[in-house]
Design a protein around this motif. Structure first.
Motif, mmCIF file in Angstrom:
data_model
loop_
_atom_site.group_PDB
_atom_site.id
_atom_site.type_symbol
_atom_site.label_atom_id
_atom_site.label_comp_id
_atom_site.label_asym_id
_atom_site.label_seq_id
_atom_site.Cartn_x
_atom_site.Cartn_y
_atom_site.Cartn_z
ATOM 1 N N ILE A 65 84.801 -81.325 99.675
ATOM 2 C CA ILE A 65 86.048 -81.048 98.951
ATOM 3 C C ILE A 65 85.991 -79.663 98.308
ATOM 4 C CG2 ILE A 65 87.423 -81.752 96.939
ATOM 5 C CD1 ILE A 65 86.653 -84.696 97.769
ATOM 6 N N ASP A 66 84.828 -79.307 97.782
ATOM 7 C CA ASP A 66 84.629 -77.967 97.215
ATOM 8 C C ASP A 66 84.939 -76.886 98.243
ATOM 9 O OD1 ASP A 66 83.909 -78.433 94.668
ATOM 10 O OD2 ASP A 66 81.839 -77.691 94.858
ATOM 11 N N VAL A 67 84.391 -77.053 99.421
ATOM 12 C CA VAL A 67 84.593 -76.058 100.484
ATOM 13 C C VAL A 67 86.071 -76.008 100.865
ATOM 14 C CG1 VAL A 67 84.085 -75.463 102.884
ATOM 15 C CG2 VAL A 67 82.256 -76.314 101.403
ATOM 16 N N LEU A 68 86.693 -77.178 100.980
ATOM 17 C CA LEU A 68 88.098 -77.211 101.381
ATOM 18 C C LEU A 68 88.985 -76.553 100.325
ATOM 19 C CD1 LEU A 68 88.346 -80.780 103.001
ATOM 20 C CD2 LEU A 68 88.130 -78.569 104.152
ATOM 21 N N ASN A 69 88.652 -76.739 99.055
ATOM 22 C CA ASN A 69 89.431 -76.090 97.994
ATOM 23 C C ASN A 69 89.238 -74.579 98.000
ATOM 24 O OD1 ASN A 69 91.225 -77.716 96.507
ATOM 25 N ND2 ASN A 69 89.496 -78.818 95.579
ATOM 26 N N PHE A 70 88.037 -74.160 98.318
ATOM 27 C CA PHE A 70 87.744 -72.727 98.461
ATOM 28 C C PHE A 70 88.588 -72.148 99.605
ATOM 29 C CE2 PHE A 70 84.791 -69.855 100.924
ATOM 30 C CZ PHE A 70 84.910 -68.751 100.110
ATOM 31 N N VAL A 113 97.546 -74.277 104.730
ATOM 32 C CA VAL A 113 97.661 -74.727 103.330
ATOM 33 C C VAL A 113 97.975 -76.225 103.307
ATOM 34 C CG1 VAL A 113 99.121 -74.632 101.265
ATOM 35 C CG2 VAL A 113 98.310 -72.500 102.330
ATOM 36 N N ASN A 114 98.959 -76.626 104.079
ATOM 37 C CA ASN A 114 99.357 -78.039 104.086
ATOM 38 C C ASN A 114 98.255 -78.937 104.638
ATOM 39 O OD1 ASN A 114 101.850 -77.403 102.990
ATOM 40 N ND2 ASN A 114 102.764 -77.051 105.001
ATOM 41 N N PHE A 115 97.631 -78.466 105.699
ATOM 42 C CA PHE A 115 96.560 -79.254 106.313
ATOM 43 C C PHE A 115 95.419 -79.475 105.317
ATOM 44 C CE2 PHE A 115 92.565 -79.655 108.587
ATOM 45 C CZ PHE A 115 92.860 -80.639 109.510
ATOM 46 N N LEU A 116 95.006 -78.399 104.655
ATOM 47 C CA LEU A 116 93.873 -78.500 103.730
ATOM 48 C C LEU A 116 94.214 -79.388 102.540
ATOM 49 C CD1 LEU A 116 92.656 -74.785 103.872
ATOM 50 C CD2 LEU A 116 91.432 -76.785 104.749
ATOM 51 N N LYS A 117 95.435 -79.251 102.016
ATOM 52 C CA LYS A 117 95.852 -80.104 100.894
ATOM 53 C C LYS A 117 95.743 -81.574 101.286
ATOM 54 C CE LYS A 117 99.308 -77.452 98.289
ATOM 55 N NZ LYS A 117 100.767 -77.337 98.135
ATOM 56 N N THR A 118 96.277 -81.898 102.453
ATOM 57 C CA THR A 118 96.267 -83.291 102.899
ATOM 58 C C THR A 118 94.842 -83.774 103.143
ATOM 59 O OG1 THR A 118 98.341 -82.765 103.994
ATOM 60 C CG2 THR A 118 97.362 -84.884 104.516
#
Lengths: 276, 232
Positions: A65-70, A113-118
């Motif tokens: 999740i850390d990496v995805l938020n980055f 952006v949308n993909f990562l948020k989901t």
């Protein structure tokens, strides 16, 4: 020994215990149905394994999740950059072809952006909020939305940064095949963007090719140099690539043939001037 | 995205089981073989004769070595292709295009020789592959660029699909360093064919994700260009 008492006790300390264990429903089912299968003496061991799996998984998820938020922060930056550029009357985009290409790139960044948020939400994480951006990078690019060449230079800088940033995080995503593969699929799209933007710049006289030669940015600003530092390496896994095995591979080609990663810290240092 | 969510749960569940199986398999194999890693290497990666006594038949090995040899095979294919393109007079390319494809040739040679060196160091490198370019017209710009596009998009999808098969993070990073260069090539070749097609919907989906392919899918596309039979 009462299995549910143990869970209740743990719940007092960790309210999320059922949540953590829920993906392990199969394991719980196996345990609660142990009448036939799991010998009573083996239960403590089985329980230990189950908790280790559940909590070990949690740590791996937190890392992912850390990496995805980055990554999401970088995608916010790119998406807003193209959205702003395409909507500013002050930025004269000289051809329909160019506008179409930039629109394609904008759409991909918005989709990322949308993909990562989901993806973050599907792992029970919280997507970071979009920061406010300063695309002049504290005055380094004052004409970013009024001069098309400046706009393309910043675009190239962002795309090349994206490629290096995703590359640097691949190892941290190894616990999840699905997330790693998704990240790789974003990574190569960023590289496609970078190559195209570089060609757009080359067509307007910039000294760049679709790939990165040594640590050359092809951009007349020292502000972007950290994005290219380190790209000049011509040795991979202790193997010298220049002239490898008697071939005529030049140092330029050796550096171009391999894109290099950036650490999270290096990327944050690059991005920070663009934060308002 | 629902798919992603469900898939994710499944994969994390199965991942740990699979990892365990993998480890057990490897351990028992080592025990069974009772040989040094190098000995296994020779067994695992190398030429075998098929039923017809034909030894043009290659097995890639196991685990990370298999993935690396697979990448090595693709890089051999690409390097051989661009070498032939640049060698051919009257290939129909402009001087600027020929210069860019010469760069690409050198990148692919660098990739090929890199894999060869690394895998040879482990005693695991497959032999040089024999290519079959009979379907390509090397004096036609369209045929050259069309094939280049197919190879580059294939390379990107192959590396994207193979990442999750690697267990060693060092190899994953090396594959990552190469795949983005393949993607740069793919974008350029596509733009040479039709400007603006660098990342069109034939390779990038509505979520902004590039294609990935399994080794089986990649091999099905690559094998027609190879005389040497690869066995996965």
């Amino acid at each position: 020994m009462n299995f549910y008492n143990i869970l209740n006790e743990i719940e007092k300390i960790d309210g999320d215990v059922y949540e953590r264990l829920s993906p392990r429903r199969r394991a719980i089912k196996a345990l609660t149905g142990f009448g036939g299968k799991v010998a009573l003496s083996a239960l403590p061991f089985a329980l230990g394994t189950m908790f280790k799996k559940a909590y070990g998984q949690t740590n791996a998820n937190a890392q992912i999740i850390d990496v995805l938020n980055f990554a999401l922060t970088l995608e916010y930056l790119e998406a807003e950059f193209y959205t702003t550029g395409l909507s500013r009357a002050t930025l004269v985009i000289p051809s329909t072809e160019a506008r179409n290409a930039l629109t394609t790139i904008r759409d991909h960044e918005t989709a990322h952006v949308n993909f990562l948020k989901t993806a973050i939400q599907s792992m029970n994480g919280t997507p970071v909020n979009k920061p406010n951006f300063d695309f002049t990078a504290k005055g380094n690019f004052p004409t970013v939305f009024t001069n098309y060449d400046t706009f393309l230079a910043v675009s190239q800088a962002f795309e090349d940064t994206g490629v290096r940033a995703y590359k640097g995080q691949a190892g941290n995503l190894m616990p999840s095949d699905a997330v790693l593969t998704a990240a790789l699929k974003i990574h190569s799209v960023e590289a496609r963007h970078a190559a195209h933007v570089r060609r757009m710049r080359a067509a307007r006289g910039a000294q760049v090719k679709p790939w990165i030669t040594l640590n050359q940015s092809g951009i007349a600003s020292n502000a972007v140099q950290p994005i290219y530092n380190g790209e000049e390496v011509v040795t991979q896994a202790n193997v010298a690539i220049t002239g490898i095995n008697g071939t005529s591979v030049s140092a330029n080609a050796a550096s171009e043939a391999f894109d290099e990663p950036l650490t999270k810290e290096q990327v944050l240092a690059i991005v920070t001037p663009f934060l308002a | 995205m629902e798919n992603f969510k469900h898939q994710e749960g499944l994969i994390s569940l199965e991942g740990s089981d699979r990892l365990l199986t993998k480890k057990v398999e490897r351990r028992s194999f080592l025990k069974y073989a009772g040989a040094s890693a190098a000995g296994i290497a020779l067994l695992a990666a190398g030429c075998k004769k098929d039923n017809n006594g034909n030894d043009d038949f290659i097995s890639l090995g196991e685990g990370d070595v298999k993935v690396l040899n697979f990448a090595y095979a693709l890089e051999q294919l690409e390097a051989a292709f661009y070498t032939k393109v640049i060698e051919t007079p009257n290939n129909g390319l402009s001087a600027a295009e020929a210069s860019l494809l010469t760069d690409i040739r050198d990148h692919e040679i660098a990739h090929r020789e890199f894999f060869k060196t690394v895998l040879s160091g482990m005693g695991m490198a497959i032999k040089d592959l024999e290519v079959d370019f009979s379907s390509i017209n090397f004096t036609s710009r369209d045929s050259i660029l069309g094939t280049a596009k197919a190879f580059e998009d294939l390379g990107v999808s192959a590396y994207n699909g193979a990442g999750q098969l690697l267990e060693n993070p060092t190899y994953l990073l090396l594959a990552g360093k190469i795949v983005s260069v393949e993607a740069r090539h793919a974008a350029l070749i596509r733009d040479l064919i039709s400007n603006g097609s660098f990342a069109d919907s034939s390779v990038v989906d509505a979520q902004g994700l590039d294609i990935s392919r399994t080794p089986q899918e990649v091999l099905a596309i690559a094998q027609p260009y190879l005389k040497t039979q690869i066995v996965l």
